[in-house]
Design a protein around this motif. Structure first.
Motif, PDB file in Angstrom:
ATOM      1  N   VAL A 293       0.847  -1.193   0.000  1.00 48.65           N
ATOM      2  CA  VAL A 293       0.000   0.000   0.000  1.00 48.65           C
ATOM      3  C   VAL A 293       0.885   1.247   0.000  1.00 48.65           C
ATOM      4  O   VAL A 293       1.790   1.384   0.833  1.00 48.65           O
ATOM      5  CB  VAL A 293      -0.934   0.025   1.226  1.00 48.65           C
ATOM      6  CG1 VAL A 293      -1.745   1.312   1.253  1.00 48.65           C
ATOM      7  CG2 VAL A 293      -1.866  -1.185   1.201  1.00 48.65           C
ATOM      8  N   TYR A 294       0.619   2.132  -0.945  1.00 50.25           N
ATOM      9  CA  TYR A 294       1.322   3.410  -1.034  1.00 50.25           C
ATOM     10  C   TYR A 294       0.330   4.524  -0.683  1.00 50.25           C
ATOM     11  O   TYR A 294      -0.723   4.645  -1.317  1.00 50.25           O
ATOM     12  CB  TYR A 294       1.866   3.640  -2.438  1.00 50.25           C
ATOM     13  CG  TYR A 294       2.861   2.598  -2.892  1.00 50.25           C
ATOM     14  CD1 TYR A 294       4.219   2.710  -2.584  1.00 50.25           C
ATOM     15  CD2 TYR A 294       2.460   1.502  -3.654  1.00 50.25           C
ATOM     16  CE1 TYR A 294       5.141   1.761  -3.009  1.00 50.25           C
ATOM     17  CE2 TYR A 294       3.365   0.545  -4.085  1.00 50.25           C
ATOM     18  CZ  TYR A 294       4.697   0.676  -3.760  1.00 50.25           C
ATOM     19  OH  TYR A 294       5.604  -0.266  -4.180  1.00 50.25           O
ATOM     20  N   GLU A 400       2.015  12.010  -7.760  1.00 50.27           N
ATOM     21  CA  GLU A 400       1.332  10.995  -8.559  1.00 50.27           C
ATOM     22  C   GLU A 400       2.324  10.212  -9.410  1.00 50.27           C
ATOM     23  O   GLU A 400       2.232   8.983  -9.518  1.00 50.27           O
ATOM     24  CB  GLU A 400       0.287  11.674  -9.443  1.00 50.27           C
ATOM     25  CG  GLU A 400      -0.505  10.741 -10.315  1.00 50.27           C
ATOM     26  CD  GLU A 400      -1.514  11.489 -11.173  1.00 50.27           C
ATOM     27  OE1 GLU A 400      -1.485  11.306 -12.408  1.00 50.27           O
ATOM     28  OE2 GLU A 400      -2.329  12.263 -10.606  1.00 50.27           O
ATOM     29  N   GLU A 401       3.271  10.900 -10.001  1.00 52.22           N
ATOM     30  CA  GLU A 401       4.276  10.264 -10.847  1.00 52.22           C
ATOM     31  C   GLU A 401       5.114   9.264 -10.047  1.00 52.22           C
ATOM     32  O   GLU A 401       5.421   8.164 -10.526  1.00 52.22           O
ATOM     33  CB  GLU A 401       5.178  11.313 -11.493  1.00 52.22           C
ATOM     34  CG  GLU A 401       4.502  12.225 -12.499  1.00 52.22           C
ATOM     35  CD  GLU A 401       3.601  13.272 -11.853  1.00 52.22           C
ATOM     36  OE1 GLU A 401       2.710  13.803 -12.553  1.00 52.22           O
ATOM     37  OE2 GLU A 401       3.767  13.532 -10.626  1.00 52.22           O
ATOM     38  N   GLU A 402       5.452   9.642  -8.840  1.00 53.97           N
ATOM     39  CA  GLU A 402       6.232   8.752  -7.970  1.00 53.97           C
ATOM     40  C   GLU A 402       5.435   7.504  -7.623  1.00 53.97           C
ATOM     41  O   GLU A 402       5.968   6.387  -7.617  1.00 53.97           O
ATOM     42  CB  GLU A 402       6.602   9.507  -6.697  1.00 53.97           C
ATOM     43  CG  GLU A 402       7.433   8.704  -5.710  1.00 53.97           C
ATOM     44  CD  GLU A 402       7.685   9.453  -4.415  1.00 53.97           C
ATOM     45  OE1 GLU A 402       8.011   8.790  -3.414  1.00 53.97           O
ATOM     46  OE2 GLU A 402       7.536  10.693  -4.401  1.00 53.97           O
ATOM     47  N   ASN A 408       4.444   0.327 -10.692  1.00 49.96           N
ATOM     48  CA  ASN A 408       4.839  -0.425 -11.885  1.00 49.96           C
ATOM     49  C   ASN A 408       6.191  -1.118 -11.734  1.00 49.96           C
ATOM     50  O   ASN A 408       6.588  -1.896 -12.608  1.00 49.96           O
ATOM     51  CB  ASN A 408       4.895   0.504 -13.101  1.00 49.96           C
ATOM     52  CG  ASN A 408       3.517   0.934 -13.564  1.00 49.96           C
ATOM     53  OD1 ASN A 408       2.521   0.274 -13.276  1.00 49.96           O
ATOM     54  ND2 ASN A 408       3.453   2.044 -14.293  1.00 49.96           N
ATOM     55  N   ASN A 409       6.873  -0.878 -10.641  1.00 43.55           N
ATOM     56  CA  ASN A 409       8.213  -1.423 -10.446  1.00 43.55           C
ATOM     57  C   ASN A 409       8.146  -2.876  -9.964  1.00 43.55           C
ATOM     58  O   ASN A 409       8.495  -3.210  -8.833  1.00 43.55           O
ATOM     59  CB  ASN A 409       8.994  -0.567  -9.442  1.00 43.55           C
ATOM     60  CG  ASN A 409      10.436  -1.031  -9.305  1.00 43.55           C
ATOM     61  OD1 ASN A 409      11.006  -1.593 -10.249  1.00 43.55           O
ATOM     62  ND2 ASN A 409      11.020  -0.807  -8.137  1.00 43.55           N
ATOM     63  N   VAL A 429      -4.155   7.809 -14.142  1.00 41.53           N
ATOM     64  CA  VAL A 429      -3.526   6.698 -13.434  1.00 41.53           C
ATOM     65  C   VAL A 429      -3.976   5.360 -14.013  1.00 41.53           C
ATOM     66  O   VAL A 429      -3.173   4.430 -14.142  1.00 41.53           O
ATOM     67  CB  VAL A 429      -3.817   6.794 -11.927  1.00 41.53           C
ATOM     68  CG1 VAL A 429      -3.209   5.613 -11.182  1.00 41.53           C
ATOM     69  CG2 VAL A 429      -3.273   8.106 -11.357  1.00 41.53           C
ATOM     70  N   SER A 430      -5.251   5.243 -14.373  1.00 39.26           N
ATOM     71  CA  SER A 430      -5.743   4.001 -14.976  1.00 39.26           C
ATOM     72  C   SER A 430      -4.953   3.654 -16.228  1.00 39.26           C
ATOM     73  O   SER A 430      -4.604   2.482 -16.465  1.00 39.26           O
ATOM     74  CB  SER A 430      -7.226   4.124 -15.329  1.00 39.26           C
ATOM     75  OG  SER A 430      -8.015   4.278 -14.185  1.00 39.26           O
ATOM     76  N   GLU A 431      -4.665   4.655 -17.041  1.00 41.05           N
ATOM     77  CA  GLU A 431      -3.929   4.428 -18.284  1.00 41.05           C
ATOM     78  C   GLU A 431      -2.450   4.164 -18.041  1.00 41.05           C
ATOM     79  O   GLU A 431      -1.802   3.452 -18.813  1.00 41.05           O
ATOM     80  CB  GLU A 431      -4.103   5.628 -19.208  1.00 41.05           C
ATOM     81  CG  GLU A 431      -5.540   5.787 -19.709  1.00 41.05           C
ATOM     82  CD  GLU A 431      -5.793   7.131 -20.361  1.00 41.05           C
ATOM     83  OE1 GLU A 431      -4.863   7.980 -20.371  1.00 41.05           O
ATOM     84  OE2 GLU A 431      -6.917   7.356 -20.862  1.00 41.05           O
TER      85      GLU A 431
END
Length: 484
Positions: A293-294, A400-402, A408-409, A429-431
């Motif tokens: 969880v982030y 958001e980018e972080e 995805n990591n 974010v969904s995309e």
């Protein structure tokens, strides 16, 4: 007490119940009490070969049967399963351990796949293609691929069967099922339902027993045209490699490492409730459950407090008892893996907010307390491997980018979730998330009417929806030359 056949017959071939040719049996234990439930046949390569032969012989008649007739049989199987939810749910809890409410929910979900594919059997459409050559006619004819070898896991021993067999049977394929040996009783009951519903002999066959030998029969027998598997990524890769010799069609639903992103504009109560439901359902033994969880920094303290109070209220115990939220893990290996991930995290600086040990209750089974961790770093096992247990780490992000980069990591790409009330962020974010399924303010993507499946090392192929039949159908081009 729940009634089930306490005999050794776990093999159903060509409409007949029998024991393994070797006479071997395997004990099925209750993971809650560690008591013996029964024994089932420990089938092997020869038993699987018999089942494949039966499915192969039954294929011509079943594949030519009208979709409407196949539909009626599948719908009757749906009705029979729904009529027996209580008993089937208790059997599932006894052999798998999940709370009875969850087990009954799984039975209903399993039945829904039979209902859906009883309807979809009538909607396998072809295609007419306008020909470039004058006088010619071209059309695409969908046809069932043939005999299907299905391998299902122990964590959802009923719904994983119908999610595979429903579309296969609807398409006109015949099936040989190899269920997990930890949970064969649910598979046996489903075989009885298919039998009672009127499925012709040989169309559905069941072989309980030795995974490696039965799998080898699926891989080496050229009568098997398709393998569908749910399980670990390691085993999925093996099946894919070994299938290459005969170029069998393969669909794989493999491991996951699902992230949950909680943005500062989220409804925290909803986010906490659904995070709890995702992570601790089936004691965390779910391929799509939250594994990490982030939380955005500005709400970390508040969200952690809300979530912590909810985790503390979870009740551990026997799934057959009222008020129990978390049952046992399936076996000792499960508890050892959770302990290993926990030890690794604490050794690297993680802080235990609650839980953190095996449950010392009235039952001797494989229990572990629901555990929440803080002070998490990226090098911890829990942030890189699928825990498959009730252990949840919390980490923060600033932008958001972080958050997207962190989510995805991973080599996995099954499911991801995030919470926000911002419409623009919902689309962005969904995309951006590299997953086969994304939930926005939602954590339960598995429904009969929608496609289920991952990308990257979480596998390929879809189960559910009208897409689910595609993996069991081949598209044949027919070209007819007209008079010149």
């Amino acid at each position: 007490m729940t009634t089930f056949d306490a005999n050794t017959k776990g093999i159903f071939v060509n409409g007949e119940w029998r024991e393994a040719k070797s006479g071997e049996t395997e004990v099925v234990d209750n993971p809650t009490t560690l008591e013996k439930l029964t024994e089932v046949s420990n089938g092997d390569f020869d038993d699987a070969t018999d089942a494949i032969d039966a499915a192969y012989e039954a294929f011509p008649e079943w594949s030519k049967m009208s979709p409407r007739k196949r539909s009626k049989i599948l719908y009757r199987a749906y009705e029979l399963m729904m009529e027996d939810v209580d008993r089937l749910g208790e059997i599932l809890t006894l052999e798998q351990g999940k709370p009875l409410k969850e087990a009954k929910g799984e039975i209903k979900g399993a039945a829904s796949f039979l209902q859906w594919y009883s309807e979809e059997a009538n909607r396998i459409y072809g295609e007419l293609i306008p020909a470039s050559r004058e006088g010619n006619r071209q059309f695409v004819l969908p046809q069932p691929i043939g005999v299907v070898g299905a391998i299902t896991p122990w964590n959802f021993p009923s719904s994983m069967i119908t999610r595979k067999c429903g579309p296969a049977l609807a398409a006109g394929c015949t099936v040989v099922l190899k269920p997990a040996m930890e949970t064969p009783l649910s598979a046996i009951e489903i075989a009885k339902i298919f039998e009672k519903a009127g499925l012709p002999k040989g169309v559905f066959n069941l072989v309980t027993g030795k995974a490696q030998e039965i799998g080898e029969a699926f891989l080496t027998n050229d009568k098997v045209r398709k393998i569908t598997f749910t399980g670990s990524t390691e085993v999925g890769k093996y099946l894919m490699r070994e299938s290459a010799d005969q170029l069998k069609k393969v669909s794989l639903e493999l491991g996951g490492h699902a992230p949950i992103l909680v943005f500062e504009d989220a409804d925290l109560e909803t986010a906490a409730n659904l995070t709890l439901a995702s992570k601790f359902r089936n004691a965390g033994q779910t391929c799509i459950c939250a594994n990490r969880v982030y939380v955005q920094e500005s709400i970390k303290e508040e969200f952690s407090k809300v979530l912590l109070e909810k985790v503390k209220q979870l009740n551990v115990g026997n799934g057959l008892n009222d008020g129990v939220d978390i049952g046992p893990l399936i076996n000792e290996n499960g508890t050892e893996k959770v302990q290993d991930h926990l030890n690794d995290a604490t050794d690297k600086g993680a802080r235990i907010l609650c839980g953190g040990t095996k449950w010392d209750g009235e039952y001797e089974g494989h229990f572990f307390e629901p555990t929440l961790l803080d002070n998490i770093t990226d090098d911890m096992k829990v942030m890189n491997e699928e825990t498959f247990g009730p252990l949840l780490p919390l980490q923060t992000f600033k932008t958001e980018e972080e958050a997207i980069k962190a989510a995805n990591n991973t080599k996995y790409g099954l499911a991801a979730y995030f919470f926000t009330e911002n419409l623009d962020r919902t689309f962005r974010v969904s995309e951006a998330l590299e997953y086969g399924m994304v939930g926005v303010n939602e954590v339960f993507p598995s429904v009969a009417e929608a496609p289920f499946g991952g990308i990257k090392q979480s596998g390929f192929g879809k189960e559910g929806g009208h897409h689910g039949i595609d993996d069991f159908v081949v598209k044949k081009l027919v070209t007819i030359s007209g008079k010149k």
